[in-house]
Design a protein around this motif. Structure first.
Motif, PDB file in Angstrom:
ATOM      1  N   ARG A  23     -11.207   4.079 -11.435  1.00 12.11           N
ATOM      2  CA  ARG A  23      -9.796   3.795 -11.660  1.00 12.11           C
ATOM      3  C   ARG A  23      -9.416   4.127 -13.088  1.00 12.11           C
ATOM      4  O   ARG A  23     -10.208   3.919 -14.011  1.00 12.11           O
ATOM      5  CB  ARG A  23      -9.472   2.318 -11.352  1.00 12.11           C
ATOM      6  CG  ARG A  23      -9.579   1.932  -9.902  1.00 12.11           C
ATOM      7  CD  ARG A  23      -8.779   2.860  -8.964  1.00 12.11           C
ATOM      8  NE  ARG A  23      -7.370   3.008  -9.264  1.00 12.11           N
ATOM      9  CZ  ARG A  23      -6.413   2.222  -8.789  1.00 12.11           C
ATOM     10  NH1 ARG A  23      -6.698   1.207  -7.997  1.00 12.11           N
ATOM     11  NH2 ARG A  23      -5.158   2.433  -9.087  1.00 12.11           N
ATOM     12  N   ASN A  24      -8.253   4.641 -13.254  1.00  9.50           N
ATOM     13  CA  ASN A  24      -7.754   5.027 -14.569  1.00  9.50           C
ATOM     14  C   ASN A  24      -8.467   6.283 -15.088  1.00  9.50           C
ATOM     15  O   ASN A  24      -8.399   6.603 -16.273  1.00  9.50           O
ATOM     16  CB  ASN A  24      -7.969   3.885 -15.564  1.00  9.50           C
ATOM     17  CG  ASN A  24      -6.736   3.609 -16.388  1.00  9.50           C
ATOM     18  OD1 ASN A  24      -5.736   4.323 -16.292  1.00  9.50           O
ATOM     19  ND2 ASN A  24      -6.800   2.591 -17.201  1.00  9.50           N
ATOM     20  N   GLY A  25      -9.167   7.003 -14.187  1.00  5.05           N
ATOM     21  CA  GLY A  25     -10.065   8.071 -14.605  1.00  5.05           C
ATOM     22  C   GLY A  25      -9.404   9.381 -15.006  1.00  5.05           C
ATOM     23  O   GLY A  25     -10.096  10.306 -15.441  1.00  5.05           O
ATOM     24  N   SER A  26      -8.086   9.498 -14.884  1.00  2.28           N
ATOM     25  CA  SER A  26      -7.463  10.776 -15.251  1.00  2.28           C
ATOM     26  C   SER A  26      -7.573  11.067 -16.745  1.00  2.28           C
ATOM     27  O   SER A  26      -7.573  12.232 -17.147  1.00  2.28           O
ATOM     28  CB  SER A  26      -5.990  10.794 -14.853  1.00  2.28           C
ATOM     29  OG  SER A  26      -5.872  10.698 -13.467  1.00  2.28           O
ATOM     30  N   TYR A  39      -8.626  12.386 -12.202  1.00  2.00           N
ATOM     31  CA  TYR A  39      -9.281  11.321 -11.427  1.00  2.00           C
ATOM     32  C   TYR A  39     -10.356  11.790 -10.463  1.00  2.00           C
ATOM     33  O   TYR A  39     -11.249  11.042 -10.127  1.00  2.00           O
ATOM     34  CB  TYR A  39      -8.194  10.548 -10.668  1.00  2.00           C
ATOM     35  CG  TYR A  39      -8.595   9.374  -9.820  1.00  2.00           C
ATOM     36  CD1 TYR A  39      -9.428   8.366 -10.299  1.00  2.00           C
ATOM     37  CD2 TYR A  39      -8.096   9.238  -8.515  1.00  2.00           C
ATOM     38  CE1 TYR A  39      -9.751   7.262  -9.506  1.00  2.00           C
ATOM     39  CE2 TYR A  39      -8.409   8.146  -7.729  1.00  2.00           C
ATOM     40  CZ  TYR A  39      -9.233   7.164  -8.226  1.00  2.00           C
ATOM     41  OH  TYR A  39      -9.533   6.085  -7.444  1.00  2.00           O
ATOM     42  N   THR A  93      -1.984   5.419  -6.101  1.00  2.00           N
ATOM     43  CA  THR A  93      -3.415   5.178  -5.855  1.00  2.00           C
ATOM     44  C   THR A  93      -3.628   3.771  -5.279  1.00  2.00           C
ATOM     45  O   THR A  93      -4.407   3.588  -4.341  1.00  2.00           O
ATOM     46  CB  THR A  93      -4.226   5.382  -7.145  1.00  2.00           C
ATOM     47  OG1 THR A  93      -3.874   6.649  -7.699  1.00  2.00           O
ATOM     48  CG2 THR A  93      -5.726   5.353  -6.871  1.00  2.00           C
ATOM     49  N   SER A 124      -2.130  12.457 -13.239  1.00  2.00           N
ATOM     50  CA  SER A 124      -2.457  11.318 -12.368  1.00  2.00           C
ATOM     51  C   SER A 124      -1.593  11.387 -11.120  1.00  2.00           C
ATOM     52  O   SER A 124      -0.668  12.196 -11.040  1.00  2.00           O
ATOM     53  CB  SER A 124      -2.110  10.006 -13.069  1.00  2.00           C
ATOM     54  OG  SER A 124      -2.951   9.759 -14.137  1.00  2.00           O
ATOM     55  N   GLU A 140      -3.458  12.295  -6.449  1.00 10.43           N
ATOM     56  CA  GLU A 140      -3.423  13.360  -7.452  1.00 10.43           C
ATOM     57  C   GLU A 140      -3.143  14.717  -6.802  1.00 10.43           C
ATOM     58  O   GLU A 140      -2.480  15.569  -7.384  1.00 10.43           O
ATOM     59  CB  GLU A 140      -4.743  13.387  -8.226  1.00 10.43           C
ATOM     60  CG  GLU A 140      -4.804  12.453  -9.454  1.00 10.43           C
ATOM     61  CD  GLU A 140      -4.845  10.976  -9.147  1.00 10.43           C
ATOM     62  OE1 GLU A 140      -5.022  10.614  -7.959  1.00 10.43           O
ATOM     63  OE2 GLU A 140      -4.687  10.162 -10.078  1.00 10.43           O
TER      64      GLU A 140
HETATM   65  N1  ASP Z   1      -4.533   7.538 -10.192  1.00 10.56           N
HETATM   66  C1  ASP Z   1      -5.779   6.947 -10.627  1.00 10.56           C
HETATM   67  C2  ASP Z   1      -5.631   5.435 -10.764  1.00 10.56           C
HETATM   68  O1  ASP Z   1      -4.562   4.910 -10.501  1.00 10.56           O
HETATM   69  C3  ASP Z   1      -6.300   7.535 -11.908  1.00 10.56           C
HETATM   70  C4  ASP Z   1      -5.390   7.412 -13.105  1.00 10.56           C
HETATM   71  O2  ASP Z   1      -4.197   7.118 -12.968  1.00 10.56           O
HETATM   72  O3  ASP Z   1      -5.879   7.611 -14.224  1.00 10.56           O
HETATM   73  O4  ASP Z   1      -6.590   4.768 -11.047  1.00 10.56           O
END
Ligand code: ASP
Ligand code: ADP
Ligand code: MG
Length: 473
Positions: free
Chosen positions: A212-215, A198, A44, A38, A132
């Motif tokens: 979001r949170n896609g890693s 991500y 992000t 990430s 990333e």
């Molecule tokens: N950096 C991206 C986010 O903050 C993906 C991740 O952290 O999973 O959403």
């Protein structure tokens, strides 16, 4: 191995990540980990902020560029600390060049957004993707500083997606071919590939993000594409827990979960993994393991096809907040075919995502839970779709109740176990939580209910957790 933003927050943590990777790389001679990272924690969010700042009138551009420079200093400070004392001056030079090139591109895009006064989802993805790209350079540098060969790779060259900016879907066949060209040969030579989480790119190379949170999702995509033995997601807690530890202090780590249980927990709001993470892992039959960067000796949680039955029917409880309940109601709907179809059709056309559905057996009321920010679009779409029925009073009202949350109890053990719902609602009743609507997954893996989004959510989470998880100890 995927490392989240919390595990990469500063140079000290990045060094810890490098140690974990180095240790894994040294374990077996022919097994090299493939790493997905990430952005550094918080980066992000900062990229989203600066993208919006660029749009703000005459002063926006300068302010946004100032934020770009701050991000640059943030990464350069971390890089300095990581390379301190390492005999890798040459590769440091290369990292500086690549980092500078990324920042120059980002500045250009920000200026473009500001001049055009327009931030399309495509431009936003282009900007969000840099977090990333920066972090892979730092992690690869940290590994090389510790004498472990590593190479930063942008997933734009590996993960092929459709053009749904902000929420792109991977093409697994194309991604598997790219991974075989770009990732596997490095690992075979013992060079640890460090790929961006991500992000991906369309077949013609336009940058996309997976949401979001896609890693976590990236880790599963890349893991499946390279034929990994296991996909390890390193985060800042001891695996998937029986509840969000920030809301339920008694939450405990779960040793194992089935794919289906994990999918249910992620879908219903457990932030620990992105909801789509399970999909590529199931398709490729690769187990997932969730582990704690700060406590690597802990086994964490294994997610695989089947899991050992938990000690109780409910293994975990979770909540999604900031929702709204939309109802279509009217006695005239009774026995009329197609109302549900038209309801969901209208919402789909308006791009509204429905999280939960509940219909009373009288058929005179359909209730749907959606994100609060989508209420206006949803009610408008439904009023248009049922204009005639509203006029004829076959549909009496389309109503929205804002400020609700969905609570979900998850566990494969509730299948065929009578009395789970009774105990759950009993527990809620004892703490005075009023239940507005209910739904049970037909796979009997979960029971969800809608409650007011206030202190009731925490009370309810703790009450259900106490009844099933702590009670089962
Ligand atoms: N950096 C991206 C986010 O903050 C993906 C991740 O952290 O999973 O959403
Ligand atoms: P990362 O930066 O590693 O992606 P996230 O912050 O996205 O980490 O996800 C980890 C966080 O998810 C934990 O710190 C925890 O507070 C939260 N969380 C919510 N529900 C759960 C759960 N059921 N189990 C574990 N963590 C949870
Ligand atoms: Mg995360």
């Amino acid at each position: 191995m995927k490392f989240g933003g919390s595990s990469l927050a500063d140079a000290g943590r990045i060094r810890r990540v490098a140690d974990l990777v180095r240790h894994a790389a040294g374990q077996a001679p022919r097994e090299t980990p493939v790493v997905v990272v990430s952005a550094m924690g918080g980066v992000t969010d900062r990229l989203f902020t600066l993208a919006r700042t660029a749009l703000a009138g005459r002063t926006g551009q300068g302010a946004a560029l100032e934020q770009v420079d701050e991000l640059r200093r943030h990464h350069e400070r971390a890089l300095d600390a990581l390379c301190e004392g390492a005999a890798t001056e040459d590769s440091r030079g290369e990292v500086d060049v690549r980092l500078a090139a990324y920042f120059a591109e980002l500045r250009d895009i920000v200026i473009g957004v500001s001049l055009l006064g327009e931030l399309s989802p495509r431009s936003l993805d282009a900007i969000a993707a840099y977090g990333e790209k920066f972090s892979t350079l730092l992690v690869a540098a940290a590994l090389r500083a510790a004498d472990t060969p590593a190479e930063a790779i942008s997933a734009e060259d590996v993960v092929v997606t459709d053009a749904t900016f902000g929420n792109a879907m991977p093409d697994m066949a194309a991604t598997t071919r790219r991974a075989a060209e770009r990732v596997v040969p490095l690992a075979r030579r013992g060079v640890v590939p460090i790929a961006t989480g991500y992000i991906g790119a369309t077949p013609d190379g336009i940058t996309t993000t997976l949401g979001r949170n896609g890693s976590d999702y990236s880790a599963a995509i890349v893991g499946a594409a390279v034929g990994a033995q296991e996909i390890w997601i390193w985060t800042d807690v001891d695996g998937v827990m029986s509840a969000d530890p920030r809301l339920v202090p008694a939450a405990r780590s779960l040793p194992d979960l089935s794919y289906a249980e994990a999918a249910e927990l992620a879908y219903f709001g457990s932030r620990v993994i992105h909801p789509r993470t399970i999909v590529p892992a199931v398709a490729a039959g690769v187990p997932l393991r969730i582990k704690n960067t700060f406590h690597p000796a802990h086994p964490g949680t294994l997610i695989a096809t089947t899991s050992a039955p938990g000690s109780g029917a409910v293994k975990a409880v979770t909540a999604i907040r900031d929702l709204a309940l939309v109802t279509v109601e009217g006695l005239g709907m009774l026995g009329v075919p197609g109302i549900a179809g038209r309801t969901f059709g209208a919402l789909a056309t308006a791009g509204v995502n429905v999280l939960m559905i509940s219909q009373a057996s009288s058929e005179s009321n359909i209730a749907m839970v959606i994100a609060r920010r989508e209420v206006a679009a949803a009610t408008r779409a439904l009023r248009e779709a049922f204009a005639l029925e509203l006029h004829r009073h076959e549909v009496d009202a389309i109503r929205a109740q804002e400020g609700v949350a969905i609570l979900t109890a998850v566990g494969g053990g509730m299948r065929g176990t009578p009395g789970v719902a009774g105990r759950l609602f009993g527990a809620l009743g004892r703490v005075g939580v009023n239940v507005i609507a209910i739904a049970q997954g037909s796979s009997e893996l979960s029971i969800s209910c809608v409650v007011r989004d206030d202190h009731a959510v925490e009370d309810a989470l703790r009450a259900i957790h106490h009844e099933f998880v702590e009670g089962a100890l």
